[in-house]
Design a protein around this motif. Sequence first.
Motif, PDB file in Angstrom:
ATOM      1  N   THR A 190       0.867  -1.393   0.356  1.00 40.58           N
ATOM      2  CA  THR A 190       0.029  -0.032  -0.204  1.00 40.58           C
ATOM      3  C   THR A 190       0.955   0.751  -0.280  1.00 40.58           C
ATOM      4  OG1 THR A 190      -1.097  -0.976   1.004  1.00 40.58           O
ATOM      5  CG2 THR A 190      -1.598   0.853   1.033  1.00 40.58           C
ATOM      6  N   ILE A 215      -1.624  -0.524 -13.273  1.00 43.08           N
ATOM      7  CA  ILE A 215      -2.617  -1.310 -13.334  1.00 43.08           C
ATOM      8  C   ILE A 215      -2.497  -2.787 -13.254  1.00 43.08           C
ATOM      9  CG2 ILE A 215      -4.198  -2.355 -14.728  1.00 43.08           C
ATOM     10  CD1 ILE A 215      -4.206  -0.235 -16.966  1.00 43.08           C
ATOM     11  N   LEU A 216      -1.184  -3.578 -13.925  1.00 43.99           N
ATOM     12  CA  LEU A 216      -0.692  -4.415 -12.651  1.00 43.99           C
ATOM     13  C   LEU A 216      -0.828  -4.207 -11.168  1.00 43.99           C
ATOM     14  CD1 LEU A 216       0.767  -6.280 -15.878  1.00 43.99           C
ATOM     15  CD2 LEU A 216      -0.501  -7.366 -15.161  1.00 43.99           C
ATOM     16  N   LEU A 218      -1.707  -2.120  -9.343  1.00 46.89           N
ATOM     17  CA  LEU A 218      -3.615  -2.525  -8.614  1.00 46.89           C
ATOM     18  C   LEU A 218      -3.949  -3.795  -8.798  1.00 46.89           C
ATOM     19  CD1 LEU A 218      -5.872  -0.390  -7.433  1.00 46.89           C
ATOM     20  CD2 LEU A 218      -6.407  -0.363 -10.228  1.00 46.89           C
ATOM     21  N   VAL A 219      -3.823  -4.406  -9.787  1.00 46.67           N
ATOM     22  CA  VAL A 219      -4.448  -6.372  -9.902  1.00 46.67           C
ATOM     23  C   VAL A 219      -3.626  -6.811  -8.406  1.00 46.67           C
ATOM     24  CG1 VAL A 219      -5.803  -7.894 -10.980  1.00 46.67           C
ATOM     25  CG2 VAL A 219      -5.368  -5.291 -12.067  1.00 46.67           C
ATOM     26  N   TRP A 221      -2.397  -5.746  -6.494  1.00 45.51           N
ATOM     27  CA  TRP A 221      -3.668  -4.679  -4.579  1.00 45.51           C
ATOM     28  C   TRP A 221      -4.284  -5.407  -4.405  1.00 45.51           C
ATOM     29  CZ3 TRP A 221      -6.843  -1.620  -3.172  1.00 45.51           C
ATOM     30  CH2 TRP A 221      -6.142  -1.053  -1.188  1.00 45.51           C
ATOM     31  N   LEU A 222      -5.211  -5.200  -5.331  1.00 49.39           N
ATOM     32  CA  LEU A 222      -6.318  -6.038  -5.065  1.00 49.39           C
ATOM     33  C   LEU A 222      -6.927  -7.688  -5.131  1.00 49.39           C
ATOM     34  CD1 LEU A 222      -8.554  -4.723  -7.988  1.00 49.39           C
ATOM     35  CD2 LEU A 222      -8.810  -3.904  -5.402  1.00 49.39           C
TER      36      LEU A 222
ATOM     37  N   PHE B  29     -14.261  -6.818  -6.209  1.00 49.43           N
ATOM     38  CA  PHE B  29     -12.579  -6.541  -6.083  1.00 49.43           C
ATOM     39  C   PHE B  29     -12.239  -7.076  -7.163  1.00 49.43           C
ATOM     40  CE2 PHE B  29     -12.037  -6.759  -1.182  1.00 49.43           C
ATOM     41  CZ  PHE B  29     -12.302  -5.330  -1.177  1.00 49.43           C
ATOM     42  N   ALA B  33     -10.831  -5.827 -10.833  1.00 53.22           N
ATOM     43  CA  ALA B  33      -9.528  -6.343 -11.027  1.00 53.22           C
ATOM     44  C   ALA B  33      -9.555  -6.750 -12.897  1.00 53.22           C
ATOM     45  CB  ALA B  33      -9.039  -6.875 -10.194  1.00 53.22           C
ATOM     46  N   SER B  36      -9.406  -3.190 -15.116  1.00 51.36           N
ATOM     47  CA  SER B  36      -8.449  -2.815 -15.334  1.00 51.36           C
ATOM     48  C   SER B  36      -7.470  -3.731 -15.367  1.00 51.36           C
ATOM     49  CB  SER B  36      -7.945  -2.557 -13.491  1.00 51.36           C
ATOM     50  OG  SER B  36      -9.240  -2.053 -12.478  1.00 51.36           O
ATOM     51  N   LEU B  37      -7.222  -4.759 -15.665  1.00 52.16           N
ATOM     52  CA  LEU B  37      -6.767  -5.791 -16.569  1.00 52.16           C
ATOM     53  C   LEU B  37      -6.726  -5.311 -17.329  1.00 52.16           C
ATOM     54  CD1 LEU B  37      -4.083  -7.542 -15.676  1.00 52.16           C
ATOM     55  CD2 LEU B  37      -5.713  -9.301 -15.053  1.00 52.16           C
ATOM     56  N   THR B  40      -5.362  -2.668 -19.749  1.00 47.55           N
ATOM     57  CA  THR B  40      -3.546  -3.341 -20.259  1.00 47.55           C
ATOM     58  C   THR B  40      -3.380  -2.739 -21.187  1.00 47.55           C
ATOM     59  OG1 THR B  40      -3.359  -5.467 -19.100  1.00 47.55           O
ATOM     60  CG2 THR B  40      -2.698  -3.900 -17.486  1.00 47.55           C
ATOM     61  N   MET B 405      -3.552   3.989   4.703  1.00 46.77           N
ATOM     62  CA  MET B 405      -2.151   3.157   5.379  1.00 46.77           C
ATOM     63  C   MET B 405      -2.516   2.815   7.318  1.00 46.77           C
ATOM     64  SD  MET B 405       0.415   1.966   4.181  1.00 46.77           S
ATOM     65  CE  MET B 405       1.431   1.696   5.022  1.00 46.77           C
ATOM     66  N   LEU B 408      -4.334   0.006   8.249  1.00 51.39           N
ATOM     67  CA  LEU B 408      -3.936  -1.123   8.022  1.00 51.39           C
ATOM     68  C   LEU B 408      -2.877  -1.504   9.044  1.00 51.39           C
ATOM     69  CD1 LEU B 408      -2.601  -1.168   3.880  1.00 51.39           C
ATOM     70  CD2 LEU B 408      -4.915  -2.457   5.568  1.00 51.39           C
TER      71      LEU B 408
END
Lengths: 274, 462
Positions: A190, A215-216, A218-219, A221-222, B29, B33, B36-37, B40, B405, B408
């Motif tokens: 994070t 993006i990778l 972020l993914v 992290w997700l 989630f 993901a 977003s992927l 790319t 942060m 967490l």
Amino acid sequence: MEALEGLLLGLSALALLAGVVASILLARRRERWAWVSTFAVGISLVALLGGLVERGLWGGYWPLASPYEFALVCVGTLLLAYLAMIGQSGSRTVGAALLLLALMVMGYARLGIPAVAQMVRPLPPALDSLWLQLHAGTSAMAYGAFGAAAVAGLLYLMRGWLSKWTALPSSEALEELGQWGVTLGFPWMTLAMITGAIWAQVTWGTYWNWEPKEILALVTWLIYLLYLHARVVRGWRGRPLAVLAVLGVVLAVVNYFWAGSLARWAGLEVLRVY
Amino acid sequence: MRRWMGRIGHFSRKLWRFFGDMRLAVILFIAVAVFSLLGTFFPQQPPELAADAAASAGWWAAVQARYGPLSRFYAALGLFTLHDAVLLKFLLIGLLLNAAVCTANRLPALRRALVSPQVVQPEAFFSVLEHNAQVSIPSRQQAVNALTNILRRHRYRLLWREGDEVVALHASRNHIGALGTQITHWSLTLLVVSLVWVCPLAWREEITLGPGQTRALRHRPTVQVRAERLVIERLPDGVPRQYRAPVTVLADGIATTQEVWLNQPLVVQEIGYYLASYGPALRVAATDATGRRLQMVAGNGSPDEEAILLFQEEGAFREVSIPPLKVSLQVSYTSGEGSGGLSTVSVRPVREGRVGPAVSKRVVAGEALVWEGIALTFIPTDYVVLLAVYDPSFATVILSALGLMVGLMLSFYLPHQRLWARVTPDSRLLLAGMAEGDWLGFDRHFARLVAIIKEETAHGGA
Ligand code: HEM
């Protein structure tokens, strides 16, 4: 000066190799090798640190900028994760697998990266930023811990087959190690996302560009976020969590090696990758 | 009316339950993901193009050439503009409501745990919790003393309830850790709010400036920006070490000047000015046979004794007019950098709309090219492209990320821990404990506590 750096890194690699051999023997229940593996890892870590400090002093920057330096720092964080894990659980088989991973990264850095890309070079202007160094440092910390989680996850998934060859910790112990690694790495990741965003803002005026590397990340992290939530809130255990822990590191590796190629393969470079 | 109110109540309870479900979070989630992927694999349209119709059209033409008839479909899904994609916003708003409802749902339990925890628990409770133990004790008072001593040493806060039959205890530590999940989730909510509602207020634009040129911002016409000559510091082997250009911003009658370089923008009135790129430019002057400087006009600028021509594309012609001679010159320039150090200028005169033959020359700074008695001098220089960025979301995004942060760290490293004890009339001490988020180290901690309690109760509870 470069000779000293080479000497220290060579020593680190040799000590790591010795650590791997000792820990494999140890995993086969030869207890007297315990101190040898920890001692060798200690030597490897100190020599690696020395080599990196020497490199930093020589180049006049924190040695975290190039792919070569980042790989070496990841070796360091994997070794740190090993030492922390030995303190945490004492599982020697997982330790041996983690050291093997560290050795592979070291081998790739020293032998797989061309010599010109290993040379100390002044930083290009965009990389000459404290935020980049913080970003790379925190990412490496995260990857060290996630590496430990992935190794535990992989052993969990392969335990049926592996138990024919070696004594493995219990499934619960492997699960616990996986969770330990993810919990340790997640705050670092994070922080890496935050420092990366600040670096991008300061350098290019946008904290998020939706480029493949971002993006990778972020993914990845997700995926770890899913891991933490699914475990605590949905009560997931065992196999799906192990798969997520391994997948996270696979994505991190894809990001390290192939984010650029991915963009090229998708034909993005023609249109200016953002 | 009452039926309506009832229906609305029923519907809102259903909606609340829908957004309070953790399964939705897992789905969201994964959806974020995956979406977003997908991004790319698609080029993202640079936001600064939005203000430049010609550049946007060029970009879109390139996209259509690559993706053909599917381009429109992809564009409708927002795959070229993830930063602005409706589907992603939809998912993010879902996540926001999801996180907010889940977190709000946990508030009453959290308040109870911190402010008025249930101290007396039935015997069955002690076997339900995962971490539990039973210790035989010599006497009730001695057990109470020993527990008090041990738990205080471990920084637990104690609440005792003594009845005729049983004595009950609730002990807890790391109270701040109990707020971790709340802080994390509310920070996430703020993050999404910043991304969805504050981000659209942001704008970016590119300003191309020759040395000494001034332009107004398109988004803030009252703000003027001027750049001086770009300086490129080089390493001995010629590789650029740093790019710097002094930039002045004139806003509300106040001029602010600062050298801008990569990683060092100038910020005035919340607008950041970044050095984005640079390219070749020429300073052109014309002198007639008597040595008199002639007035020149480049583009739609005003007449001056010197014109600055910017060459964004290699080999393109730029036009400069010399009104006293009723002639225009089309000038092309190849800078030395990309062609083995040879800079070449080519000039085509245009009279009454007719283009004359070109005259080419290798240029050395200041050397004249004489054409029909006019001495044209060319001084190679560079133009700079500044990126002006106004983005009010940055501060809130970073603030909420830091909140994330902090939350967490609290959840993971200072987890709220709770213990219950019950001293029964038949001299048994029942113990049970739990930690926020199923914290890993808790089983060891609990086992250690139980071992100490066993030892000290056996020795009279010192
Ligand atoms: C990207 C956003 C999110 C982040 C960073 C985040 C982070 C966290 C963390 C770190 C924990 C504690 C896990 C542990 O103690 O091991 C947690 C727990 C939890 N989260 Fe999230 N979360 C996010 C989104 C959500 C959403 C959307 C929901 C709504 C369904 C949610 C519901 C919960 C619940 C109910 C818990 C359990 C708390 C507990 O047992 O103490 N989270 N979250």
